[in-house]
Each structure stands twice: as C-alpha cells, then as structure tokens.
Design an enzyme around this catalytic site. Structure first.
Site, short mmCIF file in Angstrom:
data_model
loop_
_atom_site.label_atom_id
_atom_site.label_comp_id
_atom_site.label_asym_id
_atom_site.label_seq_id
_atom_site.Cartn_x
_atom_site.Cartn_y
_atom_site.Cartn_z
N ASN A 10 0.82 -1.21 0.00
CA ASN A 10 0.00 0.00 0.00
C ASN A 10 0.85 1.25 0.00
OD1 ASN A 10 -2.50 -1.07 -0.08
ND2 ASN A 10 -3.07 -0.53 2.01
N LYS B 167 -7.33 -1.13 5.71
CA LYS B 167 -8.16 -0.06 6.28
C LYS B 167 -9.45 0.28 5.55
CE LYS B 167 -6.35 3.64 3.59
NZ LYS B 167 -6.60 5.04 3.43
N SER C 127 -8.62 4.13 15.25
CA SER C 127 -9.41 4.92 14.31
C SER C 127 -10.71 5.39 14.96
CB SER C 127 -9.75 4.04 13.10
OG SER C 127 -10.77 4.63 12.33
N TYR D 229 -13.51 -4.22 9.53
CA TYR D 229 -12.38 -3.29 9.78
C TYR D 229 -12.50 -2.64 11.15
CZ TYR D 229 -9.83 1.10 9.72
OH TYR D 229 -9.03 2.16 10.06
N LYS E 292 -10.10 -2.94 14.81
CA LYS E 292 -9.57 -1.84 15.63
C LYS E 292 -10.09 -1.94 17.07
CE LYS E 292 -7.07 0.01 12.48
NZ LYS E 292 -5.61 0.06 12.61
N ASN F 291 -10.16 11.99 10.47
CA ASN F 291 -9.93 11.86 9.02
C ASN F 291 -8.65 12.56 8.59
OD1 ASN F 291 -12.73 11.12 9.44
ND2 ASN F 291 -12.94 11.21 7.22
N ARG G 250 -17.24 15.53 9.15
CA ARG G 250 -16.05 14.78 9.59
C ARG G 250 -15.02 15.76 10.14
NH1 ARG G 250 -19.23 11.55 9.11
NH2 ARG G 250 -19.25 9.58 7.95
#
Ligand SMILES: O=c1ccn([C@@H]2O[C@H](COP(=O)(O)OP(=O)(O)O[C@H]3O[C@H](CO)[C@@H](O)[C@H](O)[C@H]3O)[C@@H](O)[C@H]2O)c(=O)[nH]1
Length: 670
Positions: free
Chosen positions: A39, A101, A141, A165, A169, A196, A249
């Site tokens: 990634n 993620k 997260s 996901y 976490k 974010n 966000r």
C-alpha cells in the site's frame, strides 16, 4: 543520552511516512521501518530522508526493512538486528501503523483483515515481549465509535463496530488492555484514534495518492481537480442532521496527526497519564481537531484551493456513513500535549511560493527524457512532464499547488520492500523510552501474501479529421495538401491540448494528465510508466554526470548551498530527492496500463538479492553500495507503483452490512 530506537510499521505509507518524518526531524530517534510496499512505496522513505536532511541540516536516514508483519522471522530479524548492531540496546518502542483499512473491502475479505490487523499485530506484540520491548503506540481509528451518542466524541464514548475493519480496531484495543493488565509493570501502550487524516507535507514530496478511484472524499476532489475523470462527483446524502445536511467529519492535517505520535512517544514514560486506567498502562486518545466540516464545506474549500468548479450530484446516503464524527481532542491536548496547528487551507492546497530558483537548472542538469508516443521529447520535472523540444522547463516562479488527499490509518501490512538507511548513531539527545526485561515465549504464525491489482484504464484522443473534396483531377493535389495540413494541425492541436492540461496539472503539483505517454509500448510505456521509470533509473543508478559512483543519494548540510554542491557531486540523486510530487505521475491509470501486478511488486529474486546484498539494511558503506544496486532494481520495478496509502474499495457496503449482521456483535461477548 543515546537516541531511542523506534520501529514504525507501515512507515512508507501515507500516515507512516509523515510519522517517520516527524521522528527524524526531532533528532531524538533512530527510526526503523518495516513495510511491504503493498500500500505504499519505499520511495517515500527516500523522500522523507531528503526532507528531514534538508530541514535539520544533517543527514537523516531510516533503516528500511523489507518485510511482512505476518512473517514472524521478518519481525524477529529487526529486533535481533538492533540487539546485535548499532548501540546494541535493542528496539525501545514500536509505532504500529500497518494495517488494512477499507471498510467495504473488509466485508469482502474479513480473513485478510483479521489476519493482518489482528493476527499479525498480536504476533508483533509477542515478538516485542520476547525482546523486552514494551513501549507501543497503536494506530486506531475513529471508526471504533460507530455512530456515537455524543459529538464531539470523548474517548469514553462506547466502542461500536460496524464493519470487520472497525472490529479489528476495537478488538485490538481490547487486547491491548488485556495485555497491559497482565503485565502492568512492563507494557506502556497508547492507542491513537485517528479521525480523518488529510493533506500532506507542504513540499508535496510525500502524500497520499490512492490507486484507482479514491473512495475517500479529499483524494477524490484532488484528483478530479487535475483532470482525472471519475464521472460526476456524488455527495452521499444531504438529509443528515448536520448544519447543511451532509455528513460532518473531523479532517486533521496529516502533519498534525504525525506530530501526535511524537506526543504519544513522549508521554509513554509518564505514569500519571495512566492513573485513571489500570491496572495496566494502556490508554486511548483521540487525534482530531475538534472541528467538524461537512462534505459541502470541503467541496467549497477545495474549490477555493484548486479553482476547479466542482459539479456534484446529491445521491442517496452511503451505507455505513454516520452523520457526524468530530473528535473531542481535549484529553490528548491535556495529557499528551497534542495540538493541531494546520487548518483547512493547508489541507486543501499548498502554494509552494518557495519554488526554488535552481529548479530549472536542476531539471536541465538532470536531463532525463524520453520519447513520448507522439515522438515528442519529454523531460520530467516537478509536477509535470515538459516538452523538452521547446526547452520549456518549469519556471522558477511557477508556484506549485499541491493537492492532497487524505484518508485514515495505515501504510499496509502486506509488505514492504527495499532496504535503506545507514548506520549513523548520535548520542546527543534524550531517550524517552526504557526497556524492560522479560523472557516470554514466542509463537509462529503462518500467512498469506497479497498483491495489489493494477488498475487498467486507457485514454485516447483523436483530433484530426480528413475531408475529401467532391472534385477529382487537380483536386488530388489539393486533397493531398489538405490531408497533410490537417494531419499537421491535428498533431499540433493534440500537442497544444496536452500542454494546456500539463500546465494545469503542474500547477496543482499533480501528475501530467496526458493520455499519450503510457499509450505507447515503446519508450514511453512499459513497466516504467514511461519517463518516471527512466528517471527513477537515472537518479537511482548511483552514477553521476561524470560517470563516477555516487554512494549516497542524499546530503544536505546547508540548504542554501546544497544545489551548487550537489549538482556537481550528486546531481541525479539530489534531483530525484528534491523532485517534488513525481509520485503523482505514477498514479494515472494509463501509466499502469503496461504494467501488471507482478511488475509492481519485487520479484522473489529481487527480494533475495536485496537481502543477500545487505541483510535487511544498509549498515555500512560497503554494503550500502551493494544495497544500492539491489535497491535500484526495486526502484525500477516499483517506481510506477507509488501507492501512497492506496485505498481499497469501500464499495459494496450492502455486503458489508450483511456481513455485519451475520457476524453479530462479538464485543457483546467481551
Ligand atoms: O465520493 C464521495 C466520497 C465521500 N463522500 C462523503 O464524504 C464523507 C467522508 O467520507 P470519506 O472520505 O470516505 O471518509 P469516512 O467515511 O469518514 O471514513 C474515513 O474515516 C474514518 C474515520 O473517521 C475511517 O475509519 C475510515 O477508514 C476512513 O475511510 C462521508 O460523509 C462520505 O459520505 C461523498 O459524499 N462522496
């Protein structure tokens, strides 16, 4: 005191690279990175080293280990290395960022997610305790909050998990608590709940540029603004209970987020922050700004930054979205000393007013060019390709506006590659972490491998037209004339269009939006994605203009006179190192067209060559040159695959819903 030795997993990724940069800038840590490049790309580490070297005025290096966290031996070897080399004090701490993620993908590939985000992470902890390393900073997260009952969200908000996901976490945070409670005198653990992340280092040399169509809002807006077309921009719902009906966000600049990791490392030794948890020392903190922004606000912000007139369509809500995820960062501010200093302006765009005057010279000096498919000679430069035939290199006054995307966590647990870093050790600053002793047993773990799929998309254009007149005879001659005139005109138009698009892309610090380069299977196409590949080869080949070997790619004692010195001594390497945003070139789908997955990843031979050349790192000047050789092959094979924080598909959330429903709520059992 000696510097602390810190390992950053996923350190080549979007967030990881910025964290590594912060660590280097502090000059308090020797930084090792494990990443598998699935990634991300090792190139980012070179750029981090370059930026850090320039900003600190000292050579800054990272020990980059090619490896996969799922392979126990890969992880072990790093710990062993630090016990047997350098100052032999071993690793003092780990910042664990590597993970998968994407919410949507996690529903499609839960095994991958649990294997990478849970199993590999547990194994990492096991290796840590075996090697008496108990300082741990974890990438969590805001997804752990699900749909929170209260906004801004405090850390004590109930943990909820709406996708595999999110579960990875949440579960792992619980596991960390258990582990800390079991050995309260040893472990010190901080989980950082990212909101974010957005933006990039102001140089634009590192950042996020996901593969394929971005799922996250900001990289999508950035890419649209420089001409990548993904159809009409969709705003998912405007009937949320927010100030304008669209989701809110908390967009935090990735540099601020990265600084939060430094704050966490500094806080780990402090007992008082753990006073209200326990008995173990494991605590979670929000990393956010405390300011929520709606989708429409972000579109407007990016419109201002880019000048691009976004057209959007309001569509149905995206399954899984929650109305408002805004952090309450008070705890992190109070206990970690965390603060955010960058706002929307820095997130949306960066105007590089410092575009240095040596830019043009540097590029000319580098003289890296190739033939585009239309026969035009092209030289790569900051932010775009140039038509070299015109000598039209970037003006020193060209401000580069670097558009950057965002998303959340991770570099990529799937792998890393390449080898880097030297062995300079400094002893001028304090170590903030201390090692504990323990002799726990280890366990082994099996694993799968995974390779990202290169997207394949081509773009063609045809502007020339032929028209035949109705008369014959002498008209043949006229037609011939018209034919050639139009042919010439069409070619001219294509070139002009291309220059226009390139000029715009360049102004955005983004890749050329030029369809013709990668179309060719000739020099401009192929694995290298055209000029990028050739340029990578050129500046990584360790050969300077005089044909002499350049053993070390970077140096920079003094920013003011670097250019002159380096141009004569290390010109190619330096050009590469300071060439901002070349990675953007690598993300245009047409540049991938000629590539296949295997070309994006190191071959087994390359991997073993690399390891054989300099077992896992460049530790000495001798091995450095060997390693450079193998690094080059990696660079060549990876240069088109700079997948900074490549995001995976978040699509098919209905499947994710289904999976969630069938999975139930495992935490209920905890
Ligand atoms: O084309 C798009 C893309 C996004 N959005 C909206 O933009 C907002 C932000 O979406 P996105 O950028 O995808 O981020 P999030 O959905 O908030 O998720 C990110 O942030 C979370 C933490 O807050 C992490 O858990 C996730 O992994 C990460 O993808 C949401 O309201 C989306 O509905 C659109 O309207 N149109």
């Amino acid at each position: 005191m000696a510097r602390s030795n810190v390992l950053v997993t996923g350190g080549s990724g979007y967030i990881g690279s910025h964290v590594v940069l912060q660590l280097l800038l502090s000059k308090r840590y020797n930084v090792a990175v494990i990443d598998n490049s699935a990634n991300s790309h090792p190139e980012s580490i070179k750029r981090v080293e370059a930026i850090a070297s320039e900003e600190t005025g000292e050579k800054q290096q990272v020990r980059l280990f090619q490896g996969d966290l799922k392979k126990r031996e890969d992880v072990e070897s790093i710990f062993t290395y630090f016990e047997q080399n350098e100052d032999k004090q071993g690793l003092n701490g780990v910042i664990h960022i590597a993970a998968l993620k994407a919410v949507g993908e996690s529903a499609e590939k839960p095994v991958d997610y649990y294997l990478n985000n849970i199993a590999a992470s547990i194994q990492l902890l096991d290796v840590m305790r075996q090697h008496n390393c108990f300082n741990f900073v974890y990438s969590s997260s805001a997804t752990v909050y699900g749909e929170p009952p209260k906004v801004p969200i405090p850390e004590e908000s109930p943990l909820q998990h709406e996708s595999p996901y999110a579960r990875t976490k949440v579960f792992f945070e619980y596991m960390l608590k258990d582990i800390a409670n079991a050995q309260p005198d040893k472990w010190r653990i901080i989980s950082l709940r990212y909101f974010n992340p957005a933006g990039a280092h102001p140089s634009g040399r590192i950042g996020e540029d996901p593969l394929g169509k971005p799922n996250n809002l900001l990289p999508l807006l950035a890419q649209i603004s420089v001409g990548r077309s993904y159809g009409q921009l969709k705003v998912f719902g405007n009937d949320y209970p927010t100030y304008d009906g669209t989701c809110v966000r908390d967009y935090i600049h990735v540099m601020d987020l990265a600084a939060g990791h430094m704050n966490a490392l500094d806080a780990l030794p402090k007992d008082d922050i753990f006073h209200d948890v326990g008995p173990g020392k494991a605590k979670a903190y929000n990393l956010g700004t405390g300011q929520g922004q709606s989708v429409l606000t972000m579109i407007e912000s990016m419109r201002k930054a880019s000048g691009f007139d976004y057209q959007y369509q309001i569509v149905d809500r995206r399954p899984g979205d929650v109305p408002n995820l805004t952090a309450d960062p008070a705890l992190a501010q109070k206990e970690l000393g965390f603060k955010t200093i960058r706002g929307l302006e820095e997130i949306g765009a960066y105007k590089d007013t410092s575009a240095d005057t040596s830019n043009t010279q540097r590029i000319q000096h580098r003289d890296i060019w190739y033939k585009g498919s239309d026969g035009a000679s092209v030289v790569l430069s900051n932010g775009g390709a140039q038509d070299y035939s015109t000598g039209n290199v970037p003006s020193a006054t060209d401000g580069r506006t670097v558009m950057n995307g965002l998303p959340t966590s991770t570099g990529g647990v799937y792998g890393i590659q390449e080898v880097g870093g030297g062995s300079s050790r400094h002893s001028d600053s304090a170590s903030s972490m201390h090692r504990n002793n323990s002799n726990d047993k280890t366990q082994t773990q099996t694993h799968n491998t995974y390779a990202p799929h290169a997207s394949s998309e081509s773009s063609t254009s045809s502007d020339s037209n032929l028209s035949a007149g109705p008369i014959v005879g002498i008209v043949v001659g006229v037609l011939a004339f018209i034919f050639f005139a139009l042919l010439f005109f069409g070619k001219y138009r294509r070139r002009v269009n291309r220059r226009r698009v390139n000029a715009y892309a360049r102004s955005q610090g983004m890749a050329r939006a030029q369809p013709s380069y990668g179309d060719s299977s000739g020099a401009g196409g192929g694995v290298g994605g055209g000029g990028v590949m050739m340029s990578q080869t050129a500046f990584n080949d360790g050969i300077n203009e005089d044909g002499a070997t350049t053993p070390t790619p970077l140096l920079s004692a003094n920013n003011n006179n670097n250019n002159a010195t380096l141009k004569s001594q290390h010109s190619r390497s330096y050009s590469e190192a300071t060439n901002s945003s070349t990675f953007h070139h690598l993300h245009y789908p047409h540049l991938r067209k000629e590539s296949n997955t295997s070309s994006l990843m190191p071959s087994e031979t390359e991997k073993s060559n690399s390891i054989a050349a300099a077992p896992w790192f460049r530790g000495s000047s001798t091995s450095a040159s060997n390693a450079n050789t193998s690094d080059d092959s990696h660079s060549r094979n990876h240069s088109e695959a700079l997948m900074f924080g490549m995001s995976r598909s978040d699509s098919d959330t209905s499947r994710f819903r289904k999976a969630r429903n069938s999975f139930g709520s495992p935490l209920d059992m905890l």
